[in-house]
Design an enzyme around this catalytic site. Sequence first.
Site, PDB file in Angstrom:
ATOM      1  N   LYS A  70      -0.936  -1.102  -4.431  1.00 12.13           N
ATOM      2  CA  LYS A  70      -2.097  -0.225  -4.319  1.00 12.13           C
ATOM      3  C   LYS A  70      -1.605   1.213  -4.176  1.00 12.13           C
ATOM      4  O   LYS A  70      -0.864   1.523  -3.245  1.00 12.13           O
ATOM      5  CB  LYS A  70      -2.942  -0.618  -3.106  1.00 12.13           C
ATOM      6  CG  LYS A  70      -4.129   0.313  -2.865  1.00 12.13           C
ATOM      7  CD  LYS A  70      -4.896  -0.078  -1.609  1.00 12.13           C
ATOM      8  CE  LYS A  70      -6.070   0.877  -1.373  1.00 12.13           C
ATOM      9  NZ  LYS A  70      -6.817   0.543  -0.148  1.00 12.13           N
TER      10      LYS A  70
ATOM     11  N   TYR B 257       0.869  -1.188   0.000  1.00 10.04           N
ATOM     12  CA  TYR B 257       0.000   0.000   0.000  1.00 10.04           C
ATOM     13  C   TYR B 257       0.901   1.231   0.000  1.00 10.04           C
ATOM     14  O   TYR B 257       1.549   1.547   0.993  1.00 10.04           O
ATOM     15  CB  TYR B 257      -0.907  -0.010   1.225  1.00 10.04           C
ATOM     16  CG  TYR B 257      -2.058   0.976   1.173  1.00 10.04           C
ATOM     17  CD1 TYR B 257      -2.228   1.866   0.124  1.00 10.04           C
ATOM     18  CD2 TYR B 257      -2.993   1.000   2.195  1.00 10.04           C
ATOM     19  CE1 TYR B 257      -3.295   2.760   0.087  1.00 10.04           C
ATOM     20  CE2 TYR B 257      -4.075   1.882   2.176  1.00 10.04           C
ATOM     21  CZ  TYR B 257      -4.210   2.764   1.126  1.00 10.04           C
ATOM     22  OH  TYR B 257      -5.264   3.641   1.108  1.00 10.04           O
TER      23      TYR B 257
END
Length: 301
Positions: A158, A133
């Site tokens: 992400k 992330y």
Amino acid sequence: MQFNGVLFFPVTPFSPSGAVDPGMLREHIESRLPHQPGGVFPACGTGEFHALDLEEIRAVVTTAVRAVNGQVPVVAGTGGPLGHARAAARAAEEAGADALLVLPPYLVKGPTDGLIAYVEAVAAASSLPVIIYHRANGAFTADAVARLAANPKVVGFKDGVGDVGLAQEIVTAVAATGRSDFQFFNGLLTAELSQGAYRGLGIPLYSSAAFAMAPEITTAYYRAYIGNDEPARHRLLEGFYAPLVRLRDQTPGFGVSLIKAGLRLDGLDVGSVRPPLVDPSESQLVELKAILAAGRELAGS
């Protein structure tokens, strides 16, 4: 592991006493599965990972795995202090999750080598594959992502930063490693608003907090998106997502608070958010109700 559809980030329901409510979480997840999400991501940002202790994370992920029952991948959140992140990774594996989403480290910002070491330490804590992330103090360079892609356990990225030039560099750098199984998705707040641009970068997937609140609207957007129906997509952007973002930006943390409020407006009593987040005011609830009504009218047209 492949995703095919909107990525669903469920909220974590709390009872009136403030405890995690597994029964309501199961109802929440099961009610969204008929809308065919591409994956379920419990105990992540929308699920208030920051406010959950280890046993609550275990309960949330266990409930999600049972509710999903193998229909789509379940990707559990982990991150924060390294010891907590490693323990959460092990708990998610024991609960039956399919993968991990590695949120940023707690508070401190280290150099690139340290950030790589953090992800690798979390990945080593369990047998589960991990998704990076890219956000806040967990921001990666293109070279860092390429180096992590050399580890077969690192399977995705992400983007929560929103630097499209850097995102393009990262996609290109990973492609140069020869990884064909590596997946990218747009993880910005209310990602639908920016997904048209991200598709052009080679990032076709996106997370959707709004799916947890209004799956019929977000599914209508997804159909328009994959069907290249730009007029329909822009009607939803202008009539639902843009007003939602304007309301979201009134108060820090409303990316989660509004989703829970929308669920409560629809009769699913998922409770309040935990501090430091706050619930919407009465006037903001009235505005949210109108935004949802407009979105549903557009989705049905």
